[in-house]
Design a protein around this motif. Structure first.
Motif, PDB file in Angstrom:
ATOM      1  N   TYR A 128      -3.560  64.207  24.535  1.00  0.00           N
ATOM      2  CA  TYR A 128      -3.798  62.858  23.938  1.00  0.00           C
ATOM      3  C   TYR A 128      -4.896  62.017  24.551  1.00  0.00           C
ATOM      4  CZ  TYR A 128       1.083  62.785  21.640  1.00  0.00           C
ATOM      5  OH  TYR A 128       2.243  62.747  20.925  1.00  0.00           O
ATOM      6  N   ILE A 134      -6.272  58.381  22.695  1.00  0.00           N
ATOM      7  CA  ILE A 134      -5.596  57.201  22.522  1.00  0.00           C
ATOM      8  C   ILE A 134      -5.447  56.403  23.535  1.00  0.00           C
ATOM      9  CG2 ILE A 134      -3.796  58.323  21.077  1.00  0.00           C
ATOM     10  CD1 ILE A 134      -1.953  58.611  23.386  1.00  0.00           C
ATOM     11  N   THR A 137      -5.449  52.269  23.691  1.00  0.00           N
ATOM     12  CA  THR A 137      -5.008  51.465  22.141  1.00  0.00           C
ATOM     13  C   THR A 137      -3.596  51.703  22.288  1.00  0.00           C
ATOM     14  OG1 THR A 137      -4.341  54.044  21.449  1.00  0.00           O
ATOM     15  CG2 THR A 137      -6.925  53.415  21.176  1.00  0.00           C
ATOM     16  N   THR A 139      -1.436  52.649  20.199  1.00  0.00           N
ATOM     17  CA  THR A 139      -0.912  53.933  20.048  1.00  0.00           C
ATOM     18  C   THR A 139      -0.141  54.727  20.922  1.00  0.00           C
ATOM     19  OG1 THR A 139      -2.749  54.145  18.284  1.00  0.00           O
ATOM     20  CG2 THR A 139      -1.556  56.062  18.524  1.00  0.00           C
TER      21      THR A 139
END
Lengths: 294, 310
Positions: A128, A134, A137, A139
């Protein structure tokens, strides 16, 4: 009859004590948020405020940006996460509930196997952060781990197989309805109970999640309410610096930090208390147990 | 009709195109979130060098595992993980089943509902909030224990967050506090589902309450008990990360009694940046955990196939 009354009394006493153990910590938390700072320093936290004061909440109202941002992130993530996750899980559950679908057992196994075995934190984290980047973020709050749970998919699938007779689907096909039309027009309206139950679970999971924030978020501005609470508890300086970053006119000595911590925690629990009656309603139907098998 | 029966599976599958399209987002997610990390477990056998990339890094065989199992930590985290879980499973089972049976005996409908609501509440609170609740009781300077309860009893204040010896009891208490109510409601649903005729027949035969509980209630809720316990045993190699990290306030002094595999993997990866050690511990957890799930399910299947998970 006398023995029966004694029996009932004993049962009531046991449950009264157990209920007290369940509730007293919450009482201490709420009371702490409503006690004056000087009284906390002198007498410590207590079940009932020794000197009642709303200064912690007044302080939060005066410096609302501090928690509004975190609260907003939590609400956004919870709403979007629950919606997307319900859509994805329902779309997975319906096809594998159809007994006439070729390869359905293979697909069901691919889903089920994720409940038995997983790659663990290290590869997940490296993937990830390095491949999808990510870190820091939103997300990171939405996607890792939470979006699709095999347990819920199987729960929804079982509901479909038990409650939607294949004759209904067959006759809709004869009437010329396409697969998606059947799903959208017939299956979904019939599955409100199970979607409600899973939805409530996901709301709670997203609201309560702090692990994704712990490992993927380092930027203070992106803290959700849980991550913010976590940081305040583990780092005693954090609250001070965060308040002063929001308003540099505040003197460190003016911050009611002991009570303020607890006030933020109380505000963080409120959405759970709001969803609680709904949770209970669905939970009582026993949708969680045994329903997965089959 | 004849033509359709002769058609290959693939031809038949084409008719369900729309259903397969519906599967795409979910399956794609599981492939990324679950299956790619499974393949990624190979990093436990590598010396990760980001300049060379994950696939390009050198293979080191079982070196990472040798390092891991040479440390005293490997034994401590394994022991802590398993012992805590065993204690949690047993105490939770006894408390929850006892409460469920008592709740069923309660005649007053209103109070029964009220208690059902109350005992479920701790289960829904995030472990961060549980951390706050425990802190409000155990904080050295302002906690309810040190400021109110211990002075009453005439006992000196205790520095709770730096005394490892207390934590097995504290963590067990907190775990039971947060999950026994939830399990109680599940078992209660099973007890309520028992046919009243069994009890009527037993009463006619002169069985007392206690005998009825022992001979009717408990045997009839055994399938639920077995499934719930099996699910917990299957996860005996995994811990509630929040309980061991958050509730202990991440206190380093407490590690001898509070370090478990999950917290160890987290700390060695994100605190020490030690990919070799953490991935070795992670793989150890995944593989042993998997074997335990399969073994416990197999054991139950042997005894009674209806109670097994799969």
């Amino acid at each position: 009859m006398r023995a029966n009354r004694l029996e009932q009394t004993v049962i009531h006493i046991i449950f009264f004590l157990f209920a007290c153990i369940c509730l007293i910590p919450f009482a201490v938390l709420i009371s702490a948020s409503l006690t004056s700072e000087s009284a906390i320093i002198q007498n410590g936290y207590s079940i009932w405020p020794s000197v009642f004061s709303a200064e912690s909440y007044r302080f939060l109202l005066k410096e609302p940006m501090m928690i509004l941002n975190a609260y907003g992130i939590s609400i956004f993530v919870t709403v979007l996460g629950t919606a997307v996750s319900l859509i994805m899980m329902t779309l997975l559950a319906y096809p594998i509930s159809r007994k006439d679908l070729p390869f359905r057992n293979v697909i069901a196994f691919i889903i089920f196997f994720t409940m038995l075995f997983n790659g663990g934190l290290v590869p997940t984290y490296l993937m990830y952060t390095n491949v999808f980047e990510i870190k820091n973020t939103l997300t990171a709050y939405l996607v890792p781990g939470l979006l699709v749970s095999a347990f819920f998919v199987i729960l929804i699938r079982t509901f479909f197989t038990m409650n939607i007779p294949s004759e209904v689907i067959e006759s809709a096909k004869i009437d010329g309805a396409g697969e998606f039309r059947i799903f959208y027009g017939i299956v979904l309206p019939l599955s409100k109970p199970v979607l409600g139950a899973v939805g409530i679970f996901q709301i709670i999971n997203y609201w309560n999640d702090w692990f994704n924030g712990l490992i993927y978020i380092t930027d203070n501005k992106l803290h959700s309410i849980q991550v913010m609470l976590n940081t305040i508890l583990l780092n005693s300086q954090y609250l001070m610096t965060n308040v002063q970053a929001a308003d540099n006119m505040v003197e460190a000595g003016d911050i009611p930090s002991h009570g303020l911590k607890m006030a933020i925690a109380v505000i963080g629990v409120i959405p759970i208390l709001i969803t609680y009656p709904f949770f209970q309603k669905y939970f009582a139907k026993g949708l969680t147990v045994g329903a997965v098998k089959g | 009709m004849k033509a359709m029966a002769n058609g290959s599976t693939l031809k038949r599958a084409m008719k369900f195109k729309m259903l397969y399209i519906m599967l795409i987002p979910g399956i794609a997610y599981l492939l990324i979130n679950n299956y790619v990390p499974m393949l990624g477990m190979i990093i436990a056998f590598k010396d990760i060098n980001f300049a060379k990339g994950i696939l390009g890094s050198d293979w080191v065989g079982f070196k990472n595992f040798e390092y891991l199992f040479k440390t005293a930590d490997a034994y401590i985290i394994t022991r802590n993980t398993i012992l805590y879980n065993l204690v949690f499973i047993v105490v939770n089972l006894v408390v929850a089943v006892a409460l469920a049976i008592l709740l069923n005996e309660m005649k007053n409908r209103f109070f029964s509902r009220f208690y059902q609501s109350v005992v479920l509440l701790p289960y829904l609170i995030s472990s961060v909030i549980i951390g706050y609740l425990v802190f409000s009781l155990l904080s050295a300077e302002t906690g309810l224990m040190n400021k109110t309860i211990l002075p009453w009893l005439g006992i000196d204040p205790v520095m709770w967050y730096s005394e490892p010896g207390f934590w097995p009891y504290i963590l067990t208490f907190v775990k039971i506090w947060s999950t026994a109510g939830y399990l109680c409601i599940i078992y209660f649903a099973a007890v309520v589902g028992i046919d009243q005729e069994y009890y009527e027949a037993a009463t006619l035969d002169g069985a007392n309450k206690f005998q009825q509980i022992l001979k009717i209630t408990i045997p009839l809720i055994t399938p639920v008990i077995v499934i719930m316990t099996l699910m917990q045993i299957g996860r005996i190699f995994y811990s509630d990360f929040g309980l061991f990290y958050q509730v202990t306030l991440d206190s380093g002094v407490l590690l001898p009694t509070t370090n478990v595999i999950d917290t160890y993997v987290y700390r060695s990866l994100l605190r020490n940046g030690d990919i070799g050690m953490s991935s070795a511990a992670g793989l150890y957890q995944s593989v042993v955990g998997f074997i335990i799930i399969l073994a416990s399910n197999y054991a139950v299947k042997k005894i009674n196939p209806d109670n097994s998970l799969f």
